[in-house]
Motif scaffolding. Sequence first.
Motif, PDB file in Angstrom:
ATOM      1  N   THR A 135     -43.300  -4.748 -15.808  1.00 21.15           N
ATOM      2  CA  THR A 135     -43.674  -4.449 -14.263  1.00 21.15           C
ATOM      3  C   THR A 135     -45.067  -3.380 -14.512  1.00 21.15           C
ATOM      4  OG1 THR A 135     -41.779  -5.027 -13.398  1.00 21.15           O
ATOM      5  CG2 THR A 135     -42.761  -3.229 -12.153  1.00 21.15           C
ATOM      6  N   TYR A 138     -47.960  -5.223 -14.776  1.00 18.84           N
ATOM      7  CA  TYR A 138     -48.446  -5.973 -13.654  1.00 18.84           C
ATOM      8  C   TYR A 138     -48.960  -4.803 -12.664  1.00 18.84           C
ATOM      9  CZ  TYR A 138     -47.725  -7.690  -9.010  1.00 18.84           C
ATOM     10  OH  TYR A 138     -47.964  -8.164  -7.585  1.00 18.84           O
ATOM     11  N   THR A 278     -47.028 -12.706 -12.166  1.00 14.35           N
ATOM     12  CA  THR A 278     -46.048 -11.985 -12.536  1.00 14.35           C
ATOM     13  C   THR A 278     -46.205 -12.071 -14.083  1.00 14.35           C
ATOM     14  OG1 THR A 278     -44.611 -13.031 -10.861  1.00 14.35           O
ATOM     15  CG2 THR A 278     -43.585 -12.371 -12.956  1.00 14.35           C
ATOM     16  N   GLU A 315     -38.768 -10.048 -10.169  1.00 14.39           N
ATOM     17  CA  GLU A 315     -39.299  -9.843  -8.980  1.00 14.39           C
ATOM     18  C   GLU A 315     -38.513  -8.816  -8.255  1.00 14.39           C
ATOM     19  OE1 GLU A 315     -41.249 -12.773  -7.225  1.00 14.39           O
ATOM     20  OE2 GLU A 315     -41.782 -12.602  -9.378  1.00 14.39           O
ATOM     21  N   LYS A 318     -40.518  -5.962  -8.943  1.00 11.38           N
ATOM     22  CA  LYS A 318     -42.004  -5.795  -8.348  1.00 11.38           C
ATOM     23  C   LYS A 318     -41.630  -5.441  -6.898  1.00 11.38           C
ATOM     24  CE  LYS A 318     -44.504  -9.965  -8.385  1.00 11.38           C
ATOM     25  NZ  LYS A 318     -44.903 -11.284  -8.973  1.00 11.38           N
TER      26      LYS A 318
END
Length: 326
Positions: A135, A138, A278, A315, A318
């Motif tokens: 993450t 990301y 992702t 997810e 995120k």
Amino acid sequence: MKNPVRVAVTGAAGQIGYALLFRIASGEMLGKDQPVILQLLDLPQAQNAVKGVMMELQDCAFPLLAGMTASDDPEVAFKDAQVAILVGARPRSKGMERADLLQANAQIFTVQGAALNKVADRNVKVLVVGNPANTNAYIAMKSAPDLPAKNFTAMLRLDHNRAASQIAEKTGKAVADIEKLCVWGNHSPTMYADYRFATINGQSVKDMINDQQWNAEVFLPTVGKRGAAIIEARGLSSAASAANAAIDHIRDWWLGTNGKWVTMGIPSDGSYGIPEGTVFGFPVTCENGEYQLVRGLEIDEFSRERINATLQELEDEKAGVADLLK
Ligand code: NAX
């Protein structure tokens, strides 16, 4: 002599930093003929400790160490960096909720992503080690819109190496002979280490082991909880093995894998049902400074369940930082 490569390392005063910097400077990461300039970043209160590490680096008289700088400003540390290893992160303190940890790290990685965007080499290869690594990678990627998204990666290599060593132990074979192993997903206990395609000297590892119960009940939990087991035994989190995995990750990306599969956390292109963007652990091969996803692997029902579980966790992470990326 080649031109020196600028390597930025954050969290330089930390325990992974201490296990990492000397190996970079000795040429184990970019090659024994490649000079490097180390650009070290840490918090203001850690600058003295960084100085101490730099004194030791100096005292090693590494022939390949062409220069060093230290700073608490990402825009200084990332200037023209061709490799950036982002190790420094906010650890979980007592009583801290997971959501708060995510937010604290999201703030660090938005700032660092923006700084990379502004000052780093346009081809900088970024490896995020600091947790939650996928993450954080990301977030840094999203905060650096002018850099290629594919240049942002997260470290799954420690999980990959842990999986390889467990398989070597189980089969009694050499770790170096294991091919086509991969780890899918998040760098967390939900990761899915997958030896269905793996071979040792051409022989199928799955057939050699032939024990699905061992896979589900021993192998996956052992690899997934290895970090916790090391903390339990050592009283400190893994540092040398984490630094080693960071060296492996960048070395393979930089110098290539000769067709051998390795695991990298990379932004998905939508393959294998993983939403685009992702940052997910995938099998890759590396050549000419680029990684290529290994495509077309069959995903059976057991694997799909595992992949979905680790994807769901990512997810959720995120979603937990979505407000910061608007
Ligand atoms: P340490 O606490 O020893 O060192 C962290 C260093 O980062 C400290 O010097 C600290 O001052 C610095 N730092 C904190 N915030 C910073 C910021 N905003 N900018 C620059 N520097 C900053 O931790 P260490 O054991 O070295 O671990 C570092 C990170 O790696 C942790 O987040 C840890 O969870 C993560 N790990 C990730 C692994 C992976 O496989 N992806 C495995 C090992 C490790 O657990």
